[in-house]
Every structure is written in C-alpha cells, then in structure tokens.
Write an enzyme that holds these catalytic residues in place. Structure first.
Site, PDB file in Angstrom:
ATOM      1  CE1 TYR A 151      -4.345  -1.423   0.680  1.00 60.39           C
ATOM      2  CE2 TYR A 151      -2.956  -3.115   1.655  1.00 60.39           C
ATOM      3  CZ  TYR A 151      -4.180  -2.709   1.149  1.00 60.39           C
ATOM      4  OH  TYR A 151      -5.227  -3.589   1.110  1.00 60.39           O
ATOM      5  CG  HIS A 195      -8.178  -7.476  -0.030  1.00 59.77           C
ATOM      6  ND1 HIS A 195      -7.102  -8.191   0.448  1.00 59.77           N
ATOM      7  CD2 HIS A 195      -8.083  -6.253   0.524  1.00 59.77           C
ATOM      8  CE1 HIS A 195      -6.390  -7.425   1.266  1.00 59.77           C
ATOM      9  NE2 HIS A 195      -6.953  -6.236   1.323  1.00 59.77           N
ATOM     10  NE  ARG A 222      -7.004 -10.422   4.486  1.00 58.52           N
ATOM     11  CZ  ARG A 222      -7.908  -9.545   4.068  1.00 58.52           C
ATOM     12  NH1 ARG A 222      -7.709  -8.254   4.181  1.00 58.52           N
ATOM     13  NH2 ARG A 222      -9.048  -9.957   3.534  1.00 58.52           N
ATOM     14  CE1 TYR A 262      -2.409  -6.948   3.571  1.00 60.89           C
ATOM     15  CE2 TYR A 262      -3.153  -6.475   1.336  1.00 60.89           C
ATOM     16  CZ  TYR A 262      -3.384  -6.473   2.703  1.00 60.89           C
ATOM     17  OH  TYR A 262      -4.564  -5.985   3.196  1.00 60.89           O
ATOM     18  CG  HIS A 317      -9.553  -2.337   1.383  1.00 59.09           C
ATOM     19  ND1 HIS A 317      -9.876  -2.880   2.604  1.00 59.09           N
ATOM     20  CD2 HIS A 317      -8.270  -2.705   1.147  1.00 59.09           C
ATOM     21  CE1 HIS A 317      -8.827  -3.536   3.087  1.00 59.09           C
ATOM     22  NE2 HIS A 317      -7.833  -3.453   2.227  1.00 59.09           N
TER      23      HIS A 317
HETATM   24 FE   LIG Z   1      -6.036  -4.676   2.434  1.00 57.17          FE
END
Ligand SMILES: [Fe+3]
Lengths: 236, 183
Positions: A107, A159, A156, A146, A161
């Site tokens: 991110y 995805h 995870r 990640y 968000h």
């Molecule tokens: Fe996330």
C-alpha cells in the site's frame, strides 16, 4: 402537517455480516465490543445520509492507471458492477470509494512496512459516483497478495477495499472485493469470518463481455445494500 | 425477489490515505455562527488509543432538517451534515460542527439533539454505530433512546463541554464501554 413517521430500512438478516468478535482475526480481540448492540429506531437521522459527490469526484478518479506521469506496473483490470438495494432497485448517484495495494502487494500508506516495492505511478486510491442505473466502473491494476502477522505464514487473499454510502446512514457499508479461485481463501480469517453462505457475495466474477481486447481483463462486482421496510412511493 | 446483502469487511490498517479528505472534518465552515469542535479519542479494551480508526458523523442542521430527498418535510439544501476524521497516533479525532436541531422520532415526538457516528477500524469487521448527545441539553431527559438506557450506560453517550466545543471519547470494549447501536 406532513406525516413525519417514515418507513425505515429492513434490519440485517442474520447470516450476512461477520461477527465483531472473530478471534481468528487477532485484532478483533481487544476491539470488538463486549456488550450486545442496542437496537436503534430508524428516525429521520438514520433514513437520511450524506449525499456526496458533486464537486468531489473528478472523471480521472476512477482510472487508477492514469493518476501519475507513467503507467503503474501490473496487470491492468476493469472492475465494474451495480450498486443495488436488496429489492433489486438501483442506488444511483452514490459515492463509491476504492483503495488497494499495488501489484507487488504494498500500500502507498506510511505504515505499510511490507518489503515489497512501492510503485511511483500507483497510489491505489479511486472514487466514482454510480450513474442513474447504479453502475460504477474503475480501471486499475490487479493488486498483489500481501503477508500480515495475524498467524504463522498469514497472507491476505487478494482484495480491493470498497466504501459505499448508499442513500441512508443505515446503508453505509465498507467491504472487500475478492477474485475468483483465490488459493488463499482457506487461511484468511477476515474472509472466513463472514458466514459461509454469504462469502461468495464478496467474490467478483470474471466478465469477458467487459474486457477490452488487447488492453484489460474485466471483473464484475455487484454490491447489495439494505432495502426499505416498505416500498416508497415513486414521486417522479 | 430479494438480493443477498453484501457482507461487511474491516477497513484494515491502510485506509487513511484513501478516505481522508482535506475538508473531511468540516461539517460546517469555520465562519459558521455557533461552530465548535467535537473531539475525542478512540480506545480499545486495554485502554490503549486506536491509531487506525475512522470516525464519521451524520446530523441534522440547527433547524433539525436534512439536505436529503427522503426528509418528508422537504430537503433543505446546503447543509452537509457529514464529517469524517481518521484517528491520529494518539487515537484522536475531531470534526467542526454545530449543534443539531431536534429531529422527530418514530412516534413524531422530538428527540434530543444528537449526532450519529460510525466507527471503522482495523479489527472491526463491521462498523460500530453510536450517538453523541450534548451535556446540558434539557431535552436529554425526555429523549426516548437515552431514557431506555441505565444511567451509567447513558453517560457514555453524552459529550462533555470543553474549551472549544465538546469531548466525546469512544471506548470500544470493557470498562465504560460506549453504547453501540444496531441499525
Ligand atoms: Fe487490504
């Protein structure tokens, strides 16, 4: 005098949302309230909500591959769908916000310490308004998976968000969109906290009809918010 | 025909760069008569501040009206009514707003002035919803939502007077846990 007793929205049926206390997801342990929530009647404050958008969304906000001088690395994808209520009615002109990791699973957020490269051409933030039929469409790149430290070798599932306002305070929803056939589902406690029968509603479907030849694959993700208790009379 | 609702998921830890707006805390502009700050902190069950929460607010105008097509009294245009603030490293959030007017409840009787809050955070798989009421408002005594709570729980919903407005802390869990509502 105008009748101020207004129809509310249907309450969430059981079996939809993940329980706040889901100890498999370690961060819930100290954050999930212990007391049962108190039912709040749906008054005018709850059946109204922010009508955002005008002036807040630029046309370029929905193309996450065009927000910098160069193109981001990764697999270009189109993500589109409709925002509906549970009666199948479109939710028009509502703000949809999207945020995600880059193609390496990182991110553009100061606290993300995953040692994967940042992409100077990708912030991973988008927004748009649904059209008059509830449709939205983003162009982005497929995020990478990640790791996180929730449990041994935890990753995870891939995805995006999503944040939605709907038209009423009670319709506000933050969710995540997943990709079909992800091999990481089985060990992701955030995904699996959702009751099994409802999990599949978070998985987008590959959509050949919306792909752009020699440009981008497409995924469809319809989002369903709560409907009214009684059908409101159409005024127009 | 009924469509299955999309389930909620956590905002995760890495949302603030996406959901923070420069004017997010500005329910009203600085020049608005009667504007004040509603500030607070978010705490977890160990009493630690929550540095990755997002607080959103929704409220009526000082006249008790909404800029919304579903208000049967007609939409009053120009009052945003909405604020959002991510918490900082000490769990602090804040919005600049005005005291909302009284809004009719389900039986048509007026409620005490209140602001609805949504709290999102890493570790919250769904938002939690609470209401801010204001210390010193005579209408609090007759508000149907407040009156239904025990006095110690009711206290968690009443913002205290502060130097530049009001303070409303949110305790997600444990001692003096904030009252949260299902909507
Ligand atoms: Fe996330």
């Amino acid at each position: 005098m105008t009748d101020l007793v207004v129809p509310g929205y249907r309450r969430d049926p059981g079996g939809t949302h993940p329980p706040l206390a889901s100890p498999g997801y370690g961060s819930t342990v100290l954050r999930a309230p212990h007391q049962a929530p108190v039912p709040l009647p749906h008054t005018l404050t709850e059946i109204t909500g922010p009508v955002l958008g005008e002036g807040r969304v630029l046309p370029t906000d929905s193309d996450l591959t065009r927000q910098h001088d160069g193109e981001p690395l990764g697999e270009r994808i189109i993500v589109h769908g409709r925002v509906l209520d549970s009666d199948g009615r479109a939710v028009p002109d509502t703000l949809v916000e999207l945020w995600q990791a880059n193609s390496a699973g990182r991110y553009a957020h100061a606290r993300d310490q995953h040692p994967a490269p940042l992409d100077p051409n990708f912030t991973g933030v988008g927004r748009c308004l649904t059209d008059s039929t509830g449709r939205y469409r983003f162009v982005t790149i497929k995020p990478g998976a990640y790791p996180w430290r929730n449990h041994e070798n935890a990753w995870r599932a891939t995805h995006l968000h999503f944040s939605l306002f709907g038209r009423a305070f009670v319709q506000r929803l933050v969710t995540q969109m997943y990709f079909p056939g992800d091999p990481l589902f089985f060990q992701d406690p955030i995904y699996n906290a959702v009751p099994e029968a409802a999990r599949g509603r978070m998985i987008s479907s590959f959509d050949l009809s919306e792909t752009e030849p020699e440009w981008a694959l497409a995924y469809r993700f319809d989002i369903v918010l709560r409907g009214r208790e009684q059908t409101p009379v159409e005024t127009s | 025909m009924s469509f299955g609702l999309t389930p909620s998921q956590t905002v995760g830890p890495f949302f603030s760069h996406a959901l923070t707006w420069l004017d997010g805390p500005d329910v009203v502009p600085e020049s608005e008569p009667g504007a004040f700050w509603l500030r607070g902190r978010v705490f977890d069950g160990a009493g630690e501040p929550v540095p990755d929460a997002l607080v959103e607010s929704w409220q009526a105008s000082p006249e008790g009206r909404f800029d919304h097509p579903d208000d049967p009294r007609g939409a009053v245009s120009g009052f945003r009514g909405y604020g959002r603030s991510a918490t900082d490293d000490e769990g602090r959030w804040g919005i600049r707003t005005v005291l909302p007017g009284r809004v009719p409840g389900v039986d048509g009787r007026l409620q005490a002035p209140h602001i609805d809050l949504s709290v999102f955070a890493r570790g919250l798989l769904d938002r939690v919803v609470t209401r801010v009421y204001f210390a010193g408002q005579p209408a609090n005594a007759e508000d149907p939502v407040l009156s239904a709570l025990s006095s110690d729980r009711r206290e968690t919903l009443v913002a205290a007077v502060a130097q530049d407005g009001y303070v409303f802390d949110i305790r997600l869990q444990g001692e003096r846990e904030t009252v949260f509502f299902s909507v």
